[in-house]
Design a protein around this motif. Structure first.
Motif, PDB file in Angstrom:
ATOM      1  N   LEU A  90      -0.564   6.681  -2.131  1.00  0.00           N
ATOM      2  CA  LEU A  90      -1.391   6.059  -1.100  1.00  0.00           C
ATOM      3  C   LEU A  90      -2.837   6.556  -1.155  1.00  0.00           C
ATOM      4  O   LEU A  90      -3.776   5.788  -0.985  1.00  0.00           O
ATOM      5  N   VAL A  91      -2.996   7.835  -1.400  1.00  0.00           N
ATOM      6  CA  VAL A  91      -4.333   8.432  -1.390  1.00  0.00           C
ATOM      7  C   VAL A  91      -5.129   8.086  -2.643  1.00  0.00           C
ATOM      8  O   VAL A  91      -6.327   7.798  -2.574  1.00  0.00           O
ATOM      9  N   TYR A  92      -4.465   8.086  -3.801  1.00  0.00           N
ATOM     10  CA  TYR A  92      -5.208   8.000  -5.059  1.00  0.00           C
ATOM     11  C   TYR A  92      -5.104   6.659  -5.787  1.00  0.00           C
ATOM     12  O   TYR A  92      -5.817   6.447  -6.767  1.00  0.00           O
ATOM     13  N   HIS A  93      -4.237   5.770  -5.342  1.00  0.00           N
ATOM     14  CA  HIS A  93      -4.112   4.483  -6.028  1.00  0.00           C
ATOM     15  C   HIS A  93      -5.395   3.671  -5.848  1.00  0.00           C
ATOM     16  O   HIS A  93      -5.878   3.506  -4.734  1.00  0.00           O
ATOM     17  N   VAL A  94      -5.938   3.164  -6.942  1.00  0.00           N
ATOM     18  CA  VAL A  94      -7.221   2.453  -6.896  1.00  0.00           C
ATOM     19  C   VAL A  94      -7.076   1.098  -6.216  1.00  0.00           C
ATOM     20  O   VAL A  94      -7.878   0.731  -5.351  1.00  0.00           O
ATOM     21  N   GLN A  95      -6.058   0.341  -6.584  1.00  0.00           N
ATOM     22  CA  GLN A  95      -5.819  -0.958  -5.958  1.00  0.00           C
ATOM     23  C   GLN A  95      -5.148  -0.769  -4.598  1.00  0.00           C
ATOM     24  O   GLN A  95      -4.487   0.243  -4.365  1.00  0.00           O
ATOM     25  N   PRO A  96      -5.312  -1.757  -3.702  1.00  0.00           N
ATOM     26  CA  PRO A  96      -4.554  -1.698  -2.455  1.00  0.00           C
ATOM     27  C   PRO A  96      -3.059  -1.579  -2.742  1.00  0.00           C
ATOM     28  O   PRO A  96      -2.522  -2.303  -3.581  1.00  0.00           O
ATOM     29  N   GLY A 179     -12.264 -14.400  -4.151  1.00  0.00           N
ATOM     30  CA  GLY A 179     -10.945 -14.296  -3.542  1.00  0.00           C
ATOM     31  C   GLY A 179     -10.300 -12.946  -3.720  1.00  0.00           C
ATOM     32  O   GLY A 179     -10.521 -12.264  -4.716  1.00  0.00           O
ATOM     33  N   GLY A 180      -9.496 -12.564  -2.737  1.00  0.00           N
ATOM     34  CA  GLY A 180      -8.715 -11.343  -2.846  1.00  0.00           C
ATOM     35  C   GLY A 180      -7.354 -11.649  -3.451  1.00  0.00           C
ATOM     36  O   GLY A 180      -7.066 -12.791  -3.811  1.00  0.00           O
ATOM     37  N   GLN A 181      -6.533 -10.641  -3.568  1.00  0.00           N
ATOM     38  CA  GLN A 181      -5.183 -10.824  -4.087  1.00  0.00           C
ATOM     39  C   GLN A 181      -4.233  -9.887  -3.377  1.00  0.00           C
ATOM     40  O   GLN A 181      -4.652  -8.941  -2.713  1.00  0.00           O
ATOM     41  N   LEU A 182      -2.947 -10.155  -3.518  1.00  0.00           N
ATOM     42  CA  LEU A 182      -1.934  -9.334  -2.858  1.00  0.00           C
ATOM     43  C   LEU A 182      -1.947  -7.910  -3.410  1.00  0.00           C
ATOM     44  O   LEU A 182      -2.335  -7.676  -4.557  1.00  0.00           O
ATOM     45  N   SER A 183      -1.510  -6.984  -2.589  1.00  0.00           N
ATOM     46  CA  SER A 183      -1.450  -5.585  -3.009  1.00  0.00           C
ATOM     47  C   SER A 183      -0.267  -5.336  -3.937  1.00  0.00           C
ATOM     48  O   SER A 183       0.678  -6.122  -4.007  1.00  0.00           O
ATOM     49  N   VAL A 184      -0.334  -4.217  -4.639  1.00  0.00           N
ATOM     50  CA  VAL A 184       0.822  -3.712  -5.373  1.00  0.00           C
ATOM     51  C   VAL A 184       1.830  -3.222  -4.326  1.00  0.00           C
ATOM     52  O   VAL A 184       1.434  -2.642  -3.314  1.00  0.00           O
ATOM     53  N   MET A 185       3.119  -3.489  -4.539  1.00  0.00           N
ATOM     54  CA  MET A 185       4.132  -3.040  -3.577  1.00  0.00           C
ATOM     55  C   MET A 185       5.185  -2.186  -4.284  1.00  0.00           C
ATOM     56  O   MET A 185       5.683  -2.574  -5.344  1.00  0.00           O
ATOM     57  N   VAL A 186       5.482  -1.029  -3.700  1.00  0.00           N
ATOM     58  CA  VAL A 186       6.480  -0.127  -4.286  1.00  0.00           C
ATOM     59  C   VAL A 186       7.440   0.379  -3.219  1.00  0.00           C
ATOM     60  O   VAL A 186       7.150   0.310  -2.028  1.00  0.00           O
ATOM     61  N   ARG A 187       8.580   0.882  -3.673  1.00  0.00           N
ATOM     62  CA  ARG A 187       9.490   1.606  -2.798  1.00  0.00           C
ATOM     63  C   ARG A 187      10.076   2.761  -3.592  1.00  0.00           C
ATOM     64  O   ARG A 187      10.014   2.778  -4.829  1.00  0.00           O
ATOM     65  N   SER A 189      13.346   4.912  -4.735  1.00  0.00           N
ATOM     66  CA  SER A 189      14.795   4.773  -4.878  1.00  0.00           C
ATOM     67  C   SER A 189      15.504   5.980  -4.277  1.00  0.00           C
ATOM     68  O   SER A 189      14.878   6.978  -3.900  1.00  0.00           O
ATOM     69  N   ALA A 190      16.829   5.909  -4.217  1.00  0.00           N
ATOM     70  CA  ALA A 190      17.628   7.033  -3.712  1.00  0.00           C
ATOM     71  C   ALA A 190      17.465   8.271  -4.579  1.00  0.00           C
ATOM     72  O   ALA A 190      17.675   9.398  -4.125  1.00  0.00           O
ATOM     73  N   GLN A 191      17.052   8.056  -5.825  1.00  0.00           N
ATOM     74  CA  GLN A 191      16.827   9.170  -6.757  1.00  0.00           C
ATOM     75  C   GLN A 191      15.359   9.589  -6.799  1.00  0.00           C
ATOM     76  O   GLN A 191      14.919  10.289  -7.708  1.00  0.00           O
ATOM     77  N   ASP A 192      14.584   9.133  -5.799  1.00  0.00           N
ATOM     78  CA  ASP A 192      13.155   9.455  -5.687  1.00  0.00           C
ATOM     79  C   ASP A 192      12.337   8.915  -6.863  1.00  0.00           C
ATOM     80  O   ASP A 192      11.342   9.507  -7.277  1.00  0.00           O
ATOM     81  N   GLU A 193      12.768   7.779  -7.397  1.00  0.00           N
ATOM     82  CA  GLU A 193      12.001   7.129  -8.453  1.00  0.00           C
ATOM     83  C   GLU A 193      11.249   5.954  -7.864  1.00  0.00           C
ATOM     84  O   GLU A 193      11.744   5.248  -6.971  1.00  0.00           O
ATOM     85  N   LEU A 194      10.035   5.716  -8.365  1.00  0.00           N
ATOM     86  CA  LEU A 194       9.221   4.618  -7.881  1.00  0.00           C
ATOM     87  C   LEU A 194       9.703   3.297  -8.471  1.00  0.00           C
ATOM     88  O   LEU A 194       9.873   3.163  -9.670  1.00  0.00           O
ATOM     89  N   ILE A 195       9.934   2.324  -7.598  1.00  0.00           N
ATOM     90  CA  ILE A 195      10.324   0.983  -8.022  1.00  0.00           C
ATOM     91  C   ILE A 195       9.206   0.018  -7.612  1.00  0.00           C
ATOM     92  O   ILE A 195       8.881  -0.074  -6.429  1.00  0.00           O
ATOM     93  N   PHE A 196       8.623  -0.641  -8.579  1.00  0.00           N
ATOM     94  CA  PHE A 196       7.528  -1.570  -8.294  1.00  0.00           C
ATOM     95  C   PHE A 196       8.118  -2.958  -7.973  1.00  0.00           C
ATOM     96  O   PHE A 196       8.757  -3.580  -8.818  1.00  0.00           O
ATOM     97  N   LEU A 197       7.895  -3.396  -6.732  1.00  0.00           N
ATOM     98  CA  LEU A 197       8.410  -4.674  -6.274  1.00  0.00           C
ATOM     99  C   LEU A 197       7.408  -5.800  -6.502  1.00  0.00           C
ATOM    100  O   LEU A 197       7.781  -6.965  -6.582  1.00  0.00           O
ATOM    101  N   ARG A 198       6.128  -5.426  -6.571  1.00  0.00           N
ATOM    102  CA  ARG A 198       5.061  -6.423  -6.805  1.00  0.00           C
ATOM    103  C   ARG A 198       3.927  -5.714  -7.525  1.00  0.00           C
ATOM    104  O   ARG A 198       3.472  -4.678  -7.072  1.00  0.00           O
ATOM    105  N   GLU A 199       3.512  -6.233  -8.668  1.00  0.00           N
ATOM    106  CA  GLU A 199       2.451  -5.586  -9.449  1.00  0.00           C
ATOM    107  C   GLU A 199       1.257  -6.510  -9.598  1.00  0.00           C
ATOM    108  O   GLU A 199       1.353  -7.690  -9.411  1.00  0.00           O
TER     109      GLU A 199
END
Length: 199
Positions: A90-96, A179-187, A189-199
């Protein structure tokens, strides 16, 4: 001449900010530009306001509503535990960047998706940051379009039904053509791995 223009611009933006703030405080809906696209907003802690927003935006409860925060500290006030990996992103990601979280606290149930999730974003737009900071609570950002294929990237692409349906239309950035665009979306996982839902 330049000084006069700058002062007028500041006065217009300050008036615009105040009007949006008053609308949110009264439980109303605003149409405003975020750091991504034009969105419908309301007080994220007001159950009635969220219900009115869902009706206008035509988003059912299977769709996660995005919440905008002005700081990490504000996010932590609504989340039991913000994983360090997510906080760093959240702090360091360049894109929203939007993060999908489960079961936050101090928020009405009608904000959650059917899976019990909400989407949060640390906003980068200075107008939004100031508005949220002065309001003192997160603000909803629901896409100002009922069609998933249509992204309201500029004010000119927002349907008149949304302009008429809100209580206040923010003037900030209405004249921008880019125009703007949608943000990158992540969650996480149960194993603390990042899953990208929208890139």
């Amino acid at each position: 001449m330049m000084t006069t223009f700058t002062n007028e611009s500041f006065m217009v933006q300050n008036y615009d900010l105040n009007q949006a703030l008053v609308t949110l405080q009264k439980g109303g809906l605003i149409l405003y530009p975020t750091d991504t696209i034009w969105s419908i907003g309301c007080d994220a802690t007001n159950e009635d306001a969220v219900l009115n927003l869902r009706r206008l935006s035509q988003r059912n409860q299977s769709y996660p509503i995005e919440l905008l925060f002005s700081s990490i500290d504000m996010i932590k006030a609504y989340v039991d535990h913000l994983h360090p990996r997510l906080e760093t992103l959240l702090v360091y990601h360049v894109q929203p960047l939007t993060i999908l979280l489960e079961n936050p606290r101090r928020l009405p149930a009608n904000l959650f998706s059917q899976e019990g999730t909400v989407a949060i974003r640390l906003v980068q737009d200075s107008y939004c940051q100031e508005l949220i900071e002065q309001f003192g609570a997160p603000i909803v950002a629901a896409c100002a379009s009922s069609a998933e294929s249509h992204i309201p990237a500029s004010f000119g692409s927002v349907s008149s039904e949304y302009i008429r349906g809100v209580d206040y239309v923010v003037k900030h950035r209405q004249m921008e053509k880019a125009g703007g665009q949608l943000s990158v979306m992540v969650r996480l996982s149960a194993q603390d791995e990042l899953i990208f839902l929208r890139e």
